[in-house]
Design a protein around this motif. Structure first.
Motif, mmCIF file in Angstrom:
data_model
loop_
_atom_site.group_PDB
_atom_site.id
_atom_site.type_symbol
_atom_site.label_atom_id
_atom_site.label_comp_id
_atom_site.label_asym_id
_atom_site.label_seq_id
_atom_site.Cartn_x
_atom_site.Cartn_y
_atom_site.Cartn_z
ATOM 1 N N ALA A 199 0.839 -1.206 0.000
ATOM 2 C CA ALA A 199 0.000 0.000 0.000
ATOM 3 C C ALA A 199 0.870 1.252 0.000
ATOM 4 O O ALA A 199 0.565 2.231 -0.692
ATOM 5 C CB ALA A 199 -0.927 -0.003 1.211
ATOM 6 N N PHE A 200 1.947 1.223 0.773
ATOM 7 C CA PHE A 200 2.870 2.367 0.786
ATOM 8 C C PHE A 200 3.513 2.558 -0.581
ATOM 9 O O PHE A 200 3.647 3.688 -1.076
ATOM 10 C CB PHE A 200 3.949 2.160 1.847
ATOM 11 N N ILE A 201 3.920 1.466 -1.202
ATOM 12 C CA ILE A 201 4.548 1.552 -2.526
ATOM 13 C C ILE A 201 3.575 2.138 -3.544
ATOM 14 O O ILE A 201 3.915 3.047 -4.305
ATOM 15 C CB ILE A 201 5.025 0.154 -2.985
ATOM 16 N N ILE A 202 2.343 1.634 -3.556
ATOM 17 C CA ILE A 202 1.349 2.097 -4.537
ATOM 18 C C ILE A 202 1.100 3.590 -4.395
ATOM 19 O O ILE A 202 1.148 4.343 -5.381
ATOM 20 C CB ILE A 202 0.032 1.316 -4.369
ATOM 21 N N THR A 203 0.829 4.032 -3.178
ATOM 22 C CA THR A 203 0.460 5.441 -2.977
ATOM 23 C C THR A 203 1.640 6.388 -3.155
ATOM 24 O O THR A 203 1.513 7.426 -3.813
ATOM 25 C CB THR A 203 -0.143 5.635 -1.575
ATOM 26 N N SER A 204 2.789 6.048 -2.598
ATOM 27 C CA SER A 204 3.934 6.967 -2.668
ATOM 28 C C SER A 204 4.496 7.070 -4.082
ATOM 29 O O SER A 204 4.799 8.175 -4.557
ATOM 30 C CB SER A 204 5.029 6.535 -1.691
ATOM 31 N N VAL A 205 4.628 5.948 -4.770
ATOM 32 C CA VAL A 205 5.178 5.967 -6.132
ATOM 33 C C VAL A 205 4.216 6.674 -7.087
ATOM 34 O O VAL A 205 4.640 7.483 -7.920
ATOM 35 C CB VAL A 205 5.476 4.528 -6.617
ATOM 36 N N SER A 206 2.936 6.388 -6.957
ATOM 37 C CA SER A 206 1.948 7.029 -7.833
ATOM 38 C C SER A 206 1.896 8.534 -7.584
ATOM 39 O O SER A 206 1.808 9.330 -8.527
ATOM 40 C CB SER A 206 0.563 6.412 -7.607
ATOM 41 N N ALA A 207 1.951 8.930 -6.315
ATOM 42 C CA ALA A 207 1.948 10.358 -5.992
ATOM 43 C C ALA A 207 3.209 11.033 -6.521
ATOM 44 O O ALA A 207 3.157 12.170 -7.003
ATOM 45 C CB ALA A 207 1.845 10.544 -4.476
ATOM 46 N N TYR A 208 4.332 10.350 -6.456
ATOM 47 C CA TYR A 208 5.596 10.905 -6.960
ATOM 48 C C TYR A 208 5.503 11.210 -8.449
ATOM 49 O O TYR A 208 5.886 12.301 -8.909
ATOM 50 C CB TYR A 208 6.729 9.919 -6.687
ATOM 51 N N TYR A 209 4.993 10.246 -9.218
ATOM 52 C CA TYR A 209 4.893 10.452 -10.663
ATOM 53 C C TYR A 209 3.911 11.571 -10.993
ATOM 54 O O TYR A 209 4.148 12.361 -11.921
ATOM 55 C CB TYR A 209 4.485 9.149 -11.358
#
Length: 248
Positions: A199-209
């Motif tokens: 969940a952390f990977i999905i939200t943080s990476v998507s927000a970064y892009y």
């Protein structure tokens, strides 16, 4: 290629240092948190239930068809269905699916805010835009992902139970006995830990892009695609590492 990857990793780490700061206004943070839990978590429940039901049913059918040896007890179908759902599907596979739904949603939303200069307006007002926009999304989805994981396990087993109830492939008693056999509670915790990391990977990476989009609507679409692809790859990498660490 290597230089670009290292630069992206460095900018991602800097981005996270901006995100994980104490909110300026806790009232606004909690309002956004409730909104994000509803949008990212609660709205994902129907998708998780439907997919889990069908996957559970398919796993039950395949295990019943392939377990033909008289040396293998019939209840192994229920046992194998439970293990596959708990160990991999309800954590890894489900989060890969949610990376497409939740990840693209986050990336496109933040990317649209960037190209329409809403983020620039927040910065001008002296607001930490990364913290204000992204932190509620990350915390909200992490808080709700265990619920989605447990629902996926439950309805996956229900899907297998439907096959046992309405077909003659396996009896319901045998299926339930298999589910109850040799149960290891740690596997459930292992699955939930993986869900939290994913969940952390999905939200943080998507927000970064989404946050670093430059250009117009076409670039927002590209950022959304890159977010889903990168999230999926990182989820699979994290799955290997967590499996080695937690099931050693």
């Amino acid at each position: 290629m290597l230089y670009s990857s290292i630069a992206s990793l460095g900018r991602y780490c800097i981005f996270l240092t901006q995100v994980f700061r104490i909110p300026d206004k806790w009232k606004e943070f909690f309002k956004s948190l409730v909104k994000e839990i509803s949008k990212l978590g609660v709205d994902s429940i129907p998708l998780v239930i439907i997919i889990s039901l069908f996957i559970g049913a398919v796993i039950c059918i395949q295990m019943t068809i392939n377990i033909v040896s008289p040396l293998i007890p019939k209840y192994s179908t229920g046992l194998a269905t439970r293990e596959i759902l708990i160990l991999e599907f309800s954590s890894t596979m489900m989060c890969l699916i949610l990376a497409g739904k939740v990840g693209s949603n986050i990336s496109s939303e933040i990317g649209t805010m960037r190209v329409t200069e809403q983020i620039d307006a927040l910065e001008i007002m002296g607001i930490n835009s990364a913290n204000f926009i992204v932190l509620p999304k990350i915390i909200g989805f992490i808080l709700f992902i265990p619920v989605l994981g447990i629902l996926s396990m439950f309805f996956g087993l229900i899907g297998g139970g439907i096959i046992a109830e309405f077909t003659d492939m396996i009896s319901m008693d045998t299926y339930v006995f298999g589910i109850q056999s040799f149960f290891n509670e740690w596997y459930v915790w292992y699955s939930l830990i993986k869900c939290l990391v994913f969940a952390f990977i999905i939200t943080s990476v998507s927000a970064y892009y989404g946050y670093y989009v430059k250009g117009g609507s076409l670039e927002v679409g590209k950022a959304s695609t890159n977010a889903v692809v990168s999230s999926s790859i990182l989820i699979l990498l994290a799955d290997v590492i967590l499996t080695k660490l937690l099931l050693q």
